[in-house]
Each structure stands twice: as C-alpha cells, then as structure tokens.
Design a protein around this motif. Structure first.
Motif, PDB file in Angstrom:
ATOM      1  N   CYS A   1       5.203   5.013  -5.516  1.00  0.00           N
ATOM      2  CA  CYS A   1       5.569   4.800  -6.919  1.00  0.00           C
ATOM      3  C   CYS A   1       4.522   5.314  -7.903  1.00  0.00           C
ATOM      4  CB  CYS A   1       5.827   3.305  -7.164  1.00  0.00           C
ATOM      5  SG  CYS A   1       7.226   2.658  -6.242  1.00  0.00           S
ATOM      6  N   TRP A   2       3.277   4.936  -7.685  1.00  0.00           N
ATOM      7  CA  TRP A   2       2.248   5.224  -8.683  1.00  0.00           C
ATOM      8  C   TRP A   2       1.543   6.549  -8.443  1.00  0.00           C
ATOM      9  CZ3 TRP A   2       2.601   2.413 -12.813  1.00  0.00           C
ATOM     10  CH2 TRP A   2       3.153   1.128 -12.725  1.00  0.00           C
ATOM     11  N   ALA A   3       1.482   6.963  -7.194  1.00  0.00           N
ATOM     12  CA  ALA A   3       0.865   8.256  -6.921  1.00  0.00           C
ATOM     13  C   ALA A   3       1.853   9.405  -7.054  1.00  0.00           C
ATOM     14  CB  ALA A   3       0.250   8.266  -5.515  1.00  0.00           C
ATOM     15  N   LYS A   4       3.105   9.077  -7.472  1.00  0.00           N
ATOM     16  CA  LYS A   4       4.129  10.092  -7.729  1.00  0.00           C
ATOM     17  C   LYS A   4       4.443  10.909  -6.486  1.00  0.00           C
ATOM     18  CE  LYS A   4       4.044   8.829 -12.033  1.00  0.00           C
ATOM     19  NZ  LYS A   4       5.132   7.978 -12.572  1.00  0.00           N
TER      20      LYS A   4
ATOM     21  N   TRP B   1       2.681   1.566  -3.328  1.00  0.00           N
ATOM     22  CA  TRP B   1       1.794   2.098  -4.365  1.00  0.00           C
ATOM     23  C   TRP B   1       1.711   3.619  -4.273  1.00  0.00           C
ATOM     24  CZ3 TRP B   1      -1.037  -0.044  -8.374  1.00  0.00           C
ATOM     25  CH2 TRP B   1      -2.008   0.768  -8.935  1.00  0.00           C
ATOM     26  N   LYS B   2       1.624   4.106  -3.058  1.00  0.00           N
ATOM     27  CA  LYS B   2       1.534   5.555  -2.856  1.00  0.00           C
ATOM     28  C   LYS B   2       2.814   6.243  -3.312  1.00  0.00           C
ATOM     29  CE  LYS B   2       0.662   9.008   0.748  1.00  0.00           C
ATOM     30  NZ  LYS B   2       0.410   9.212   2.204  1.00  0.00           N
TER      31      LYS B   2
ATOM     32  N   LYS C   1       0.824  -1.202   0.000  1.00  0.00           N
ATOM     33  CA  LYS C   1       0.000   0.000   0.000  1.00  0.00           C
ATOM     34  C   LYS C   1       0.865   1.262   0.000  1.00  0.00           C
ATOM     35  CE  LYS C   1      -3.485   2.424   2.762  1.00  0.00           C
ATOM     36  NZ  LYS C   1      -4.314   2.369   4.010  1.00  0.00           N
TER      37      LYS C   1
END
Length: 359
Positions: A64-67, A61-62, A58
């Motif tokens: 890497c993908w949420a920049k 994800w924050k 979780k």
C-alpha cells in the motif's frame, strides 16, 4: 473458571497447530523469512497468530505505502490475509461461541445481568457473525472476480447468519439450564455426527491424513453452531440436510426446556423469547435463500451473460485464482476452499499445484 480456561487453552492450541501446519506445508517463497525452528517456537509459545498478523502488516505496508503494484505482491497479501481470516474464524467458534453459551447460561442461572454483561453478549453475537462475513469476503479477494460482495449483499449475508446463530445458542443455553451435565452428552453426540458427515464428504484440505482429521474436528465444532461449506459441488441438498437437522435438534432442546421446567419457574419471561426463536431461524433461512437467489455475485455474472469458469484459451479471468509467478504455485488449501465455495474450471485447477510439492 476451569471450563473457561479449558476453552481458551483448547482454542489456542488448535489455532496454533493449524497455523504451524499451514506454514510448514507452504512453498518456501510464501513463508516468512525466518527459520522453521523459530516459527515452531513461536507457535509453541502461542504467538504464531500474532506473528502472522505482524507479517501481514509488513507485507501490506509494502503493497500500500511503498506503491508496489506487482500482482504477485497483491496475491501474496490476499493469501496472508485469508489465512488470518480463517484462523480467526476457527478461534471464534472454538472459543467465543462456547464462552457465549456459557455466559448466557450463567446469566439465566442467576437470573441477574449487569449492563456490561448484556453489552458483552450482544457484542459477542455480532463478532461471531462478523467472522463468517469476513471469511467469505476474504475468500472472494483470493479470486480474479470483479463481482465482489456489494454493501447490500454483505448486510443480508451478515443478517442471515445472525438470525441462524442466535436461536441455536439460545436453545443450547436453555437446555444447559435444566441439565448442565446433559450438554456434556449432547455436544459430543452432535459433534461426532458432524465429524462423520464432514468425513463422508471427502475433504482434502490439509497436506496429510493426520492434520486433515484435526481440520475435520474443528469444522465439526463450527457446524455445531453454524453452517460451513467444506466440499465442492452443489450445496443445496447438503444445506437442506444440515439446516433440517439443526432445526429439529434446536426444537427438541427448546421443547425439552418448556416441557420440564417448573410451573413456578422464575424464567417464565423466556417463553416469548423461545417462541420467537423459531420464526427468527426461519427468517434467517429466508434471507439465506434470498441472498443466493438474487444477491449472490454469481447471479450478476449470469444476468450479464458472463461465465463462472475461466476460459484460458480466450484469456478470460473470471473466477480464476490470484496466481503467484515466483513460486509458480498457489497453496493447495486455497484452491480447495475456492472450489468448495465457487465454481472453478478444470483448467484453472490444473494451474494450482499442491504447495507441498514445491518444497
């Protein structure tokens, strides 16, 4: 079957206990957003490690993908991933290494091996060695150090651990082949010697004396199979003492099998394998010396005129900690591990307080 289940239960219980003790001592800002009683229930149900993995996914994800580029989030991710890496290392040596020895003993005992068993043994050796490399790389990710392990350094680090672990497990399995119950005497004696040695080094990893004994007991099991540094300072002399002890112990185990086996023993094909075990162990020591002499990232720092310590006055950050500004602390066990593996300046150490103090 009972021995396999006992190993599974002991490894799972020890891993979950460490995970829960770490969570309980972490600053509130570093804990998952769940009440402590629910976290305790998850660990009691042996789901604590799985929950840690999901929580790390979780956060990852924050990041890497949420920049999200804040250093605090990246440091938090390094903190979470290292906890997972260390728990995986514990479980590997508490569960996989004994099971690998048991599987090898069973194959030698029956003198029969299915292709799947051979593949499983090879895979298990690789997994045990990979856990050591993953732990070392994870610990480096916790530091402000641009000199990361290169691909060549990682390969050499992996190989020297593999060449040291394989002969050790082989000699233990051969000893058990002649005296299965003798191993029940050998392991506790060596384990107690390793536990005493770890205790004499004055480890300060856990937050209280009781959990610290659990940590030392787990490290003693790791040392039964492989080298594991637990204290700050120069490791040269400690490493010489440890590898000398293990080399003598493994040699005595192998010689006892060669001396006491029957001339008509159907395991004569193992003699060349045993003869190759000593050169394999010595090759592992040579690769280890090569790694620390020429391939260790700290060597590159010295060659480029760098300094291993943090110069707070000049704003340098080499070998410093990934510090979190929100809880204003880094968990103390991370600082202890970094100090045991890498030289850290006193100024950097003063910036990292006991995580329990923030509670």
């Amino acid at each position: 079957a009972a021995l396999v289940l006992a190993l599974l239960a002991a490894a799972s219980a020890a891993t979950q206990a460490c995970s829960w003790l770490w969570l309980r001592s972490d600053p509130p800002a570093l804990r998952p957003a769940l009440p402590l009683w629910l976290l305790a229930a998850l660990h009691l149900l042996q789901l604590g490690f799985l929950f840690r993995c999901l929580h790390a996914l979780k956060v990852g994800w924050k990041v890497c993908w949420a920049k999200v580029e804040e250093e605090d989030e990246q440091s938090h991710m390094a903190f979470l991933s290292h906890d997972i890496s260390m728990l995986r290392l514990f479980r590997t040596f508490l569960e996989n290494s004994p099971q690998l020895t048991l599987l090898l003993y069973s194959i030698l005992r029956t003198n029969k091996a299915e292709p799947a068993q051979g593949l499983g043994i090879c895979t298990a050796f690789l997994c045990v060695t990979w856990s050591l490399l993953d732990y070392h790389q994870s610990l480096r990710s916790f530091l402000h150090d641009k000199y990361e392990l290169s691909r060549g350094s990682s390969i050499i680090y992996f190989l020297w651990n593999l060449f040291l672990i394989c002969p050790r497990i082989l000699t233990i399995a051969l000893f058990a082949l002649l005296w299965p119950y003798g191993l029940a005497v050998h392991f506790p004696l060596v384990w107690m010697a390793m536990f005493l040695w770890v205790s004499l080094q004055g480890t300060d990893f856990m937050e209280s004396p009781g959990p610290e004994q659990l940590y030392r007991a787990i490290v003693a099991v790791i040392l039964y199979f492989s080298w594991f540094n637990v204290a700050p300072g120069r490791t040269l002399y400690r490493s010489i003492i440890y590898h000398g002890f293990i080399l003598v112990d493994s040699t005595l185990l192998a010689l006892s099998w060669l001396w006491c086996r029957s001339p008509s023993d159907e395991h004569s094909y193992l003699i060349p394998v045993v003869a190759a075990a000593l050169p394999c162990y010595l090759l592992g020591l040579v690769l280890r010396a090569t790694y620390y002499k020429w391939l260790h990232p700290n060597v590159w720092v010295q060659q480029e005129g760098g300094c291993d310590e943090v110069d707070a006055d000049k704003g340098g950050d080499r070998m410093g900690f990934h510090l979190l500004s929100v809880p204003e602390v880094v968990n103390r066990r991370m600082r202890w591990l970094a100090q045991a593996q890498f030289p850290i300046s006193q100024q950097a150490g003063q910036r990292s307080l006991n995580g329990a103090a923030a509670l």
